[in-house]
Structure formats: C-alpha cells, structure tokens
Design a protein around this motif. Structure first.
Motif, PDB file in Angstrom:
ATOM      1  N   CYS A  25       0.855  -1.197   0.000  1.00 40.00           N
ATOM      2  CA  CYS A  25       0.000   0.000   0.000  1.00 40.00           C
ATOM      3  C   CYS A  25       0.882   1.236   0.000  1.00 40.00           C
ATOM      4  O   CYS A  25       2.041   1.175   0.432  1.00 40.00           O
ATOM      5  CB  CYS A  25      -0.905   0.028   1.233  1.00 40.00           C
ATOM      6  SG  CYS A  25      -2.297   1.171   1.091  1.00 40.00           S
ATOM      7  N   SER A  26       0.340   2.306  -0.522  1.00 36.97           N
ATOM      8  CA  SER A  26       0.955   3.626  -0.385  1.00 36.97           C
ATOM      9  C   SER A  26      -0.214   4.600  -0.467  1.00 36.97           C
ATOM     10  O   SER A  26      -1.314   4.214  -0.883  1.00 36.97           O
ATOM     11  CB  SER A  26       1.954   3.902  -1.525  1.00 36.97           C
ATOM     12  OG  SER A  26       1.239   4.004  -2.753  1.00 36.97           O
ATOM     13  N   ARG A  27       0.027   5.845  -0.097  1.00 37.15           N
ATOM     14  CA  ARG A  27      -1.080   6.811  -0.166  1.00 37.15           C
ATOM     15  C   ARG A  27      -1.524   7.000  -1.611  1.00 37.15           C
ATOM     16  O   ARG A  27      -2.703   7.138  -1.892  1.00 37.15           O
ATOM     17  CB  ARG A  27      -0.652   8.136   0.441  1.00 37.15           C
ATOM     18  CG  ARG A  27      -0.343   7.990   1.912  1.00 37.15           C
ATOM     19  CD  ARG A  27      -0.128   9.294   2.564  1.00 37.15           C
ATOM     20  NE  ARG A  27      -1.329   9.651   3.289  1.00 37.15           N
ATOM     21  CZ  ARG A  27      -1.399  10.658   4.135  1.00 37.15           C
ATOM     22  NH1 ARG A  27      -0.351  11.417   4.324  1.00 37.15           N
ATOM     23  NH2 ARG A  27      -2.513  10.918   4.762  1.00 37.15           N
ATOM     24  N   PRO A  51      -3.032  -2.337   5.623  1.00 32.95           N
ATOM     25  CA  PRO A  51      -2.007  -2.291   6.682  1.00 32.95           C
ATOM     26  C   PRO A  51      -2.404  -1.250   7.747  1.00 32.95           C
ATOM     27  O   PRO A  51      -3.102  -0.284   7.440  1.00 32.95           O
ATOM     28  CB  PRO A  51      -0.747  -1.846   5.937  1.00 32.95           C
ATOM     29  CG  PRO A  51      -1.005  -2.164   4.498  1.00 32.95           C
ATOM     30  CD  PRO A  51      -2.476  -2.021   4.298  1.00 32.95           C
ATOM     31  N   TYR A  52      -1.953  -1.451   8.985  1.00 35.70           N
ATOM     32  CA  TYR A  52      -2.359  -0.573  10.085  1.00 35.70           C
ATOM     33  C   TYR A  52      -2.235   0.915   9.749  1.00 35.70           C
ATOM     34  O   TYR A  52      -3.125   1.690  10.035  1.00 35.70           O
ATOM     35  CB  TYR A  52      -1.491  -0.837  11.331  1.00 35.70           C
ATOM     36  CG  TYR A  52      -1.783  -2.127  12.051  1.00 35.70           C
ATOM     37  CD1 TYR A  52      -3.074  -2.508  12.374  1.00 35.70           C
ATOM     38  CD2 TYR A  52      -0.735  -2.963  12.446  1.00 35.70           C
ATOM     39  CE1 TYR A  52      -3.324  -3.690  13.056  1.00 35.70           C
ATOM     40  CE2 TYR A  52      -0.981  -4.141  13.129  1.00 35.70           C
ATOM     41  CZ  TYR A  52      -2.277  -4.502  13.432  1.00 35.70           C
ATOM     42  OH  TYR A  52      -2.516  -5.669  14.114  1.00 35.70           O
ATOM     43  N   THR A  53      -1.100   1.282   9.154  1.00 38.78           N
ATOM     44  CA  THR A  53      -0.852   2.722   8.962  1.00 38.78           C
ATOM     45  C   THR A  53      -1.781   3.337   7.927  1.00 38.78           C
ATOM     46  O   THR A  53      -1.835   4.565   7.803  1.00 38.78           O
ATOM     47  CB  THR A  53       0.602   2.981   8.536  1.00 38.78           C
ATOM     48  OG1 THR A  53       0.888   2.172   7.394  1.00 38.78           O
ATOM     49  CG2 THR A  53       1.579   2.662   9.658  1.00 38.78           C
ATOM     50  N   PHE A  54      -2.508   2.511   7.182  1.00 43.85           N
ATOM     51  CA  PHE A  54      -3.398   3.043   6.145  1.00 43.85           C
ATOM     52  C   PHE A  54      -4.874   2.826   6.479  1.00 43.85           C
ATOM     53  O   PHE A  54      -5.743   3.083   5.651  1.00 43.85           O
ATOM     54  CB  PHE A  54      -3.067   2.414   4.783  1.00 43.85           C
ATOM     55  CG  PHE A  54      -1.719   2.818   4.272  1.00 43.85           C
ATOM     56  CD1 PHE A  54      -1.535   4.045   3.661  1.00 43.85           C
ATOM     57  CD2 PHE A  54      -0.623   1.983   4.443  1.00 43.85           C
ATOM     58  CE1 PHE A  54      -0.281   4.434   3.214  1.00 43.85           C
ATOM     59  CE2 PHE A  54       0.636   2.363   3.995  1.00 43.85           C
ATOM     60  CZ  PHE A  54       0.812   3.595   3.380  1.00 43.85           C
ATOM     61  N   GLN A  56      -6.943   4.374   8.554  1.00 46.24           N
ATOM     62  CA  GLN A  56      -7.727   5.621   8.562  1.00 46.24           C
ATOM     63  C   GLN A  56      -7.939   6.132   7.145  1.00 46.24           C
ATOM     64  O   GLN A  56      -9.054   6.497   6.760  1.00 46.24           O
ATOM     65  CB  GLN A  56      -7.002   6.702   9.378  1.00 46.24           C
ATOM     66  CG  GLN A  56      -7.201   6.610  10.864  1.00 46.24           C
ATOM     67  CD  GLN A  56      -8.609   7.094  11.283  1.00 46.24           C
ATOM     68  OE1 GLN A  56      -9.535   7.136  10.479  1.00 46.24           O
ATOM     69  NE2 GLN A  56      -8.758   7.411  12.545  1.00 46.24           N
ATOM     70  N   ASP A  57      -6.844   6.193   6.376  1.00 47.76           N
ATOM     71  CA  ASP A  57      -6.955   6.685   4.995  1.00 47.76           C
ATOM     72  C   ASP A  57      -7.905   5.802   4.194  1.00 47.76           C
ATOM     73  O   ASP A  57      -8.694   6.281   3.387  1.00 47.76           O
ATOM     74  CB  ASP A  57      -5.576   6.690   4.312  1.00 47.76           C
ATOM     75  CG  ASP A  57      -4.719   7.857   4.777  1.00 47.76           C
ATOM     76  OD1 ASP A  57      -5.289   8.829   5.297  1.00 47.76           O
ATOM     77  OD2 ASP A  57      -3.491   7.784   4.625  1.00 47.76           O
ATOM     78  N   ALA A  70      -8.630  -4.687   9.724  1.00 47.73           N
ATOM     79  CA  ALA A  70      -7.193  -4.869   9.975  1.00 47.73           C
ATOM     80  C   ALA A  70      -6.794  -6.275   9.512  1.00 47.73           C
ATOM     81  O   ALA A  70      -7.641  -7.122   9.225  1.00 47.73           O
ATOM     82  CB  ALA A  70      -6.914  -4.701  11.464  1.00 47.73           C
ATOM     83  N   ILE A  85      -0.893  -3.858  18.295  1.00 45.79           N
ATOM     84  CA  ILE A  85      -2.102  -3.029  18.179  1.00 45.79           C
ATOM     85  C   ILE A  85      -3.271  -3.830  18.748  1.00 45.79           C
ATOM     86  O   ILE A  85      -3.539  -4.946  18.277  1.00 45.79           O
ATOM     87  CB  ILE A  85      -2.395  -2.684  16.696  1.00 45.79           C
ATOM     88  CG1 ILE A  85      -1.202  -1.997  16.017  1.00 45.79           C
ATOM     89  CG2 ILE A  85      -3.674  -1.852  16.565  1.00 45.79           C
ATOM     90  CD1 ILE A  85      -0.927  -0.582  16.430  1.00 45.79           C
TER      91      ILE A  85
END
Ligand SMILES: O=C[C@H](O)COP(=O)(O)O
Length: 236
Positions: A25-27, A51-54, A56-57, A70, A85
């Motif tokens: 993934c990436s923004r 992935p966790y960091t994405f 919210q997005d 998740a 987490i």
C-alpha cells in the motif's frame, strides 16, 4: 471521538468479498484505488484489509459501504507490548473487523497466541475473520480435516466467519479443486456452524465457480485485490 462502522458478522447477508492487501500500500495507491473502485454493493458485502498505517486513509478513501478491516490484532488488551495493536485501539478508530490466524502470521505465533488474539478481539466485539488452512503435506497425507479441526478449536464458542485458505494455494496460482473446497466448507459449516470464505489464488478465471459452491459465503482475495479493474470485474 468514537467512529463506528456497522460491520457485525450477522450483517453480512450477501456474499462477502474481502481484499487483503497484505504489506502492499501507499497513499498514492490508496487514492487511485478509492477513485476507481466501483463494487456493486447491492450484490456483495465488501471489505478491504489494509495495513495498520493506512486504516484511517482507507476508511476515508473507499466508497461508502466498503468496510475496512485490519490484518491482525494483538493477543493482549494493553500494556508493555511494543509494536502491538489491540482490538480496543482498532475499535477506537472505527475499525470493527480483523483477520486472525492468516497463515502468513501463524508462522510467527503459537496456537495459544492465536487463541489469545481471538479472545481479545471477541471481548471487544470486533468482527473476526478466522483464517485456517492445511499444509501441502497434511493434504497429501489425507489428514487435512484433522489439521483444520485443530485450528478451529480456538473459535469453538466465538461468533466469527472462517476463511479457508489452503497454505499451498496462497499466492502460488494453485487453486484448490471445487470438490475440495466444497468438502471442507461443508465440514466447517456443518460441524462448527460458521459461514466460510475461500482464499488462495482466486482470480478472474476461477472466482465465479467458487462463489457458486453452496457452502461458500464469499472470498478472501490477496494478489488480485491490488488490481482495481479486476476487483471491479469480480464485484460487478
Ligand atoms: O489473504 C489472502 C490470501 O492469502 C490469498 O492470497 P492470494 O489470493 O494472493 O493467493
């Protein structure tokens, strides 16, 4: 502020198609995907495991009605567990579902730890997609049902769905036979009373036939879930 998503398992009345992006993934990818993703939500329930960091997005960029899950959750409620987490943290940002026991995570955890993850997620009332799957050896030795049954002990009294993913079919292009998927999914639904998804090299050539299996309630798609045009085709 508490965000909520109505994702309870009992709400998944339609066939459930879940994309698991794994550690991809990436923004930029996420924005493109969100703009071009056009699932038919009248026909399917749809979720994406980001992935966790994405997470919210993904919630912001996915079309309305697409759930975001998740890919794993901690087997602890809180405390000194660096890098983990918890289910409560997921719920706090409105993520109400998670995979547990994917074979790519089972490699790093003992069965007891997988059970703890299930217990923690269940206490928080987060939706669980519990992944199981036999090794190639268990299949060739003819002990695959025993192998799967041992994995299923962790969810005996838990409200969840099962994703049946033979380990040898994940990312290999080798899809399980229709008769094999049918046998295993019937076994799980009759013996454990759970809805069953299939995962393992699902693609445009095989998805329709797998979805026609009466005891299959949906798909867990890895590699192909990164291709928005192919997901649109599956979800048309
Ligand atoms: O979570 C998805 C499964 O691991 C299947 O992955 P795959 O479709 O790339 O074989």
């Amino acid at each position: 502020m508490l965000f909520t998503q109505k994702t309870k398992i009992k709400c998944f009345m339609k066939k459930l198609i879940i994309g698991n992006w794994k550690m991809n993934c990436s923004r930029e990818f996420l924005c493109d995907f969100g703009v071009n993703f056009r699932p038919n939500l009248n026909k399917f329930d749809v979720a994406i495991c980001a992935p966790y960091t994405f997470l919210q997005d993904a919630k912001e960029k996915m079309p309305d009605g697409v759930r975001v899950f998740a890919q794993d959750v901690a087997g602890f409620t809180s405390g000194a567990y660096t890098g983990q987490i918890s289910a409560k943290m997921l719920m706090d940002i409105g993520i109400c579902g998670t995979l547990i026991g994917h074979s790519e995570t089972r490699k790093y955890f003992q069965d007891e730890e997988i059970s703890s993850k299930v217990q923690c997620a269940s206490s928080e009332k987060i939706d669980i997609i519990y992944c199981i799957g036999e090794s190639e050896k268990a299949r060739s030795d003819g002990v695959y049902l025993e192998f799967l049954e041992a994995q299923l002990k962790a969810i005996k009294d838990i409200n969840c769905m099962i994703a049946y993913e033979p380990i040898w079919a994940i990312g290999t292009g080798k899809v399980a036979g229709i008769a094999d998927i049918s046998e295993v999914s019937s076994f799980i639904s009759s013996k454990f009373g759970k809805k069953v998804l299939y995962g393992g090299s699902v693609n445009l050539e095989n998805y329709a036939q797998i979805l026609e299996i009466p005891s299959i309630h949906g798909l867990l798609i890895g590699g192909v879930s990164l291709k928005v045009d192919e997901m649109n085709e599956i979800l048309k």
